[in-house]
Scaffold this motif. Structure first.
Motif, PDB file in Angstrom:
ATOM      1  N   LEU A 415      -2.773 -28.936   3.143  1.00 47.13           N
ATOM      2  CA  LEU A 415      -2.111 -30.077   3.777  1.00 47.13           C
ATOM      3  C   LEU A 415      -1.750 -29.787   5.233  1.00 47.13           C
ATOM      4  O   LEU A 415      -1.729 -30.689   6.067  1.00 47.13           O
ATOM      5  N   ALA A 416      -1.485 -28.499   5.532  1.00 42.33           N
ATOM      6  CA  ALA A 416      -1.111 -28.110   6.895  1.00 42.33           C
ATOM      7  C   ALA A 416      -2.323 -27.934   7.804  1.00 42.33           C
ATOM      8  O   ALA A 416      -2.164 -27.622   8.993  1.00 42.33           O
ATOM      9  N   GLY A 417      -3.533 -28.085   7.250  1.00 42.34           N
ATOM     10  CA  GLY A 417      -4.728 -28.031   8.084  1.00 42.34           C
ATOM     11  C   GLY A 417      -5.465 -26.709   8.093  1.00 42.34           C
ATOM     12  O   GLY A 417      -6.404 -26.531   8.865  1.00 42.34           O
ATOM     13  N   VAL A 418      -5.061 -25.769   7.227  1.00 41.39           N
ATOM     14  CA  VAL A 418      -5.771 -24.484   7.138  1.00 41.39           C
ATOM     15  C   VAL A 418      -7.006 -24.692   6.270  1.00 41.39           C
ATOM     16  O   VAL A 418      -6.962 -25.402   5.258  1.00 41.39           O
ATOM     17  N   ASP A 419      -8.138 -24.063   6.643  1.00 39.31           N
ATOM     18  CA  ASP A 419      -9.374 -24.272   5.883  1.00 39.31           C
ATOM     19  C   ASP A 419      -9.258 -23.709   4.472  1.00 39.31           C
ATOM     20  O   ASP A 419      -8.448 -22.819   4.198  1.00 39.31           O
ATOM     21  N   GLU A 441     -11.901 -18.236  10.125  1.00 37.67           N
ATOM     22  CA  GLU A 441     -10.817 -18.666  11.008  1.00 37.67           C
ATOM     23  C   GLU A 441      -9.744 -17.589  11.141  1.00 37.67           C
ATOM     24  O   GLU A 441      -9.237 -17.314  12.217  1.00 37.67           O
ATOM     25  N   ILE A 442      -9.371 -16.968  10.014  1.00 41.75           N
ATOM     26  CA  ILE A 442      -8.424 -15.849  10.016  1.00 41.75           C
ATOM     27  C   ILE A 442      -9.045 -14.760   9.153  1.00 41.75           C
ATOM     28  O   ILE A 442      -8.817 -14.693   7.945  1.00 41.75           O
ATOM     29  N   GLY A 443      -9.853 -13.907   9.742  1.00 44.56           N
ATOM     30  CA  GLY A 443     -10.563 -12.874   8.992  1.00 44.56           C
ATOM     31  C   GLY A 443      -9.720 -11.652   8.747  1.00 44.56           C
ATOM     32  O   GLY A 443      -8.553 -11.577   9.159  1.00 44.56           O
ATOM     33  N   SER A 449      -1.221 -15.320  13.462  1.00 46.45           N
ATOM     34  CA  SER A 449      -0.327 -15.999  14.405  1.00 46.45           C
ATOM     35  C   SER A 449      -0.587 -17.500  14.507  1.00 46.45           C
ATOM     36  O   SER A 449       0.307 -18.264  14.864  1.00 46.45           O
ATOM     37  N   ILE A 450      -1.803 -17.933  14.186  1.00 49.83           N
ATOM     38  CA  ILE A 450      -2.130 -19.353  14.362  1.00 49.83           C
ATOM     39  C   ILE A 450      -1.607 -20.229  13.222  1.00 49.83           C
ATOM     40  O   ILE A 450      -1.673 -21.451  13.301  1.00 49.83           O
ATOM     41  N   LEU A 451      -1.076 -19.633  12.164  1.00 48.89           N
ATOM     42  CA  LEU A 451      -0.566 -20.434  11.049  1.00 48.89           C
ATOM     43  C   LEU A 451       0.664 -21.230  11.478  1.00 48.89           C
ATOM     44  O   LEU A 451       1.467 -20.758  12.288  1.00 48.89           O
ATOM     45  N   PRO A 452       0.865 -22.437  10.940  1.00 46.24           N
ATOM     46  CA  PRO A 452       2.059 -23.225  11.267  1.00 46.24           C
ATOM     47  C   PRO A 452       3.343 -22.517  10.826  1.00 46.24           C
ATOM     48  O   PRO A 452       3.329 -21.733   9.859  1.00 46.24           O
ATOM     49  N   ILE A 458       6.961 -20.145   3.938  1.00 48.25           N
ATOM     50  CA  ILE A 458       6.528 -20.203   2.535  1.00 48.25           C
ATOM     51  C   ILE A 458       5.839 -18.896   2.135  1.00 48.25           C
ATOM     52  O   ILE A 458       6.083 -18.342   1.059  1.00 48.25           O
ATOM     53  N   LEU A 459       4.991 -18.385   3.016  1.00 49.63           N
ATOM     54  CA  LEU A 459       4.292 -17.136   2.730  1.00 49.63           C
ATOM     55  C   LEU A 459       5.246 -15.945   2.712  1.00 49.63           C
ATOM     56  O   LEU A 459       5.049 -15.003   1.947  1.00 49.63           O
TER      57      LEU A 459
END
Length: 485
Positions: A415-419, A441-443, A449-452, A458-459
């Motif tokens: 929902l937050a736009g992460v693949d 995208e985040i390997g 750092s790009i996560l909302p 939450i994480l």
């Protein structure tokens, strides 16, 4: 209902210990004359002051801790350590914002190893050492450490052990819990020192050797270089890391018996260890086959990088010596399975645990047997011990809670736009305290750092739940926990 004064007293004492743990970082900052001196001096003062306040609030507390108190205490302590442990990053300006600083510190203490720092090589020595030390402290447990150094610390040591230890079977080496705690920390320290010496012999600087040894034996994964162990381009360092990651993913009780009592046969006959070793071997063979078929590797290099990544993922360490996101996608499935299962119970690794895997496989076998012989009595036995129905129900409840939390985080990230690929592997990574993720995208070699900001909170909660085996935290949010009787 709660022995709040004793909780305050224990929390105060532990915050003094956290302040003391920061002193090596301050010494390094002074030695190198770097900008983090003020950050550590202020943080140590704030932490010690907070510890004093809490200790004074609980100084006359009765020395009896219930199981309910223990669950609340352990959760509060881990949150408090992360909250105060993030201050050097904020005060020194090395991380912008409370969200990122808390995420980084929680990732450290839970030995997850996920980072929001894009370039760690630009950090001063004291900050780098503190990042590694947070993982080493969290490896065997913050409160469990205190039980080892202060035997008469609290009357509820058994409850604390149950709340903070990992795995379905809380094995003990000795009837006295304090003796068990000291033995476990002795093995942990021995592994760390031996690993650091080996790294130094194979060419690491003393500073790098100590940092990598701490994060590898804690199965944490923080590194002092952006390329992790790949920075050194050394097969000897890679194989040393593999050996110590593998050992740290084993049950420390079994490791103690094998190393100090010569019970090698007991180790080799242990069902959990056999599943652990089998998964490492089979996963490595499969990945070697696929990367030789689809990528340009020499056989010796393919074996080394495949074995390194498999051991790193299954022990939930998260170190890397190659970019697995560039491999064939079928290898991602294999590594994700390793990430999910994790290492052995009673180790520093996270994940579902091989012990639960053994029980689940035996339950499955028995259910198939019941289809042919409905009236047969087929007990579930692991290493000679019978797992009764309650233990099997607990296993199923843990599995459902684990999958439910991971999929909730996955859904929120979508929902937050992460693949999708990153979302599911990030959720598994945090729930299993692994660190790296698989995706473009985040390997595995990239920061988070790009996560909302909302996703990071939450994480952070998911990392804490994963480290404390979910129920220790989850029970606090149930109505039963807060009822007076």
């Amino acid at each position: 209902m709660f022995n709040s004064r004793l909780i305050f007293k224990i929390l105060g004492t532990l915050l003094w210990i956290e302040a003391a743990f920061m002193s090596p970082s301050l010494i390094l900052a002074i030695h190198y004359g770097e900008s983090d001196m003020t950050a550590f001096a202020l943080t140590m003062s704030i932490t010690a002051l907070a510890g004093t306040v809490f200790w004074l609030l609980g100084r006359r507390a009765p020395n009896a801790l219930s199981r309910r108190d223990a669950y609340l205490l352990v959760t509060i302590v881990w949150i408090a350590f992360a909250t105060l442990g993030m201050l050097p990053f904020l005060i020194g300006g090395y991380i912008d914002g409370v969200t990122d600083a808390f995420f980084e510190t929680m990732s450290g203490f839970t030995t997850t190893g996920a980072t929001i720092i894009d370039r760690v090589e630009g950090l001063p020595h004291g900050i780098l050492f503190w990042r590694s030390l947070t993982q080493w402290i969290g490896g065997l447990g913050i409160v469990f450490f205190t039980i080892a150094i202060i035997p008469s610390f609290v009357g509820g040591s058994v409850q604390i052990f149950a709340a903070e230890a990992t795995g379905p079977i809380k094995s003990r080496m000795h009837p006295r819990l304090t003796t068990t705690a000291k033995s476990l920390w002795g093995i942990y320290l021995l592994l760390t020192i031996t690993c650091a010496v080996c790294f130094a012999v194979f060419g690491m600087s003393p500073f790098d050797a100590v940092n990598y040894a701490m994060t590898i034996t804690a199965t944490g994964g923080f590194a002092t270089h952006d390329a992790s162990t790949g920075y050194f381009h050394s097969p000897a360092i890679d194989y040393t890391a593999i050996v110590f990651m593998f050992l740290s993913g084993m049950s420390f009780t079994l490791l103690y018996a094998a190393l100090f009592k010569g019970k090698i046969k007991t180790l080799l006959r242990n069902a959990e260890f056999r599943l652990y070793a089998t998964l490492v071997l089979s996963s490595t063979i499969l990945i070697v086959y696929f990367i030789l078929r689809h990528d340009d590797y020499q056989v010796c290099d393919a074996i080394r990088v495949a074995l390194f990544q498999v051991v790193s993922f299954i022990t939930t360490t998260g170190m890397f010596n190659d970019d697995a996101s560039q491999w064939h996608h079928i290898t991602w499935v294999i590594l994700s399975l390793c990430m999910f299962i994790g290492g052995c119970a009673g180790s520093t690794s996270g994940g579902f645990k091989c012990a639960r895997g053994v029980i689940a496989l035996k339950v499955l076998r028995n259910e198939i047997g019941h289809m042919l012989h409905p009236k047969a009595l087929l007990p579930v036995k692991v290493n000679g011990s019978t797992i009764h129905s309650q233990g099997q129900i607990t296993l199923m409840a843990f599995f459902l809670a684990y999958i439910g939390l991971c999929f909730t985080a996955y859904f929120i990230m979508i929902l937050a736009g992460v693949d999708s690929t990153n979302s599911i592997t990030i959720a598994l990574s945090c729930g299993s305290n692994v660190g790296p993720t698989l995706g473009l995208e985040i390997g595995p070699t990239m920061s988070w750092s790009i996560l909302p900001a909302g996703v990071k909170w939450i994480l952070s909660a998911l990392m804490l739940m994963g480290r404390l085996e979910i129920f220790t935290v989850l029970v606090i949010f149930t109505p039963y926990f807060w009822k007076k009787h």
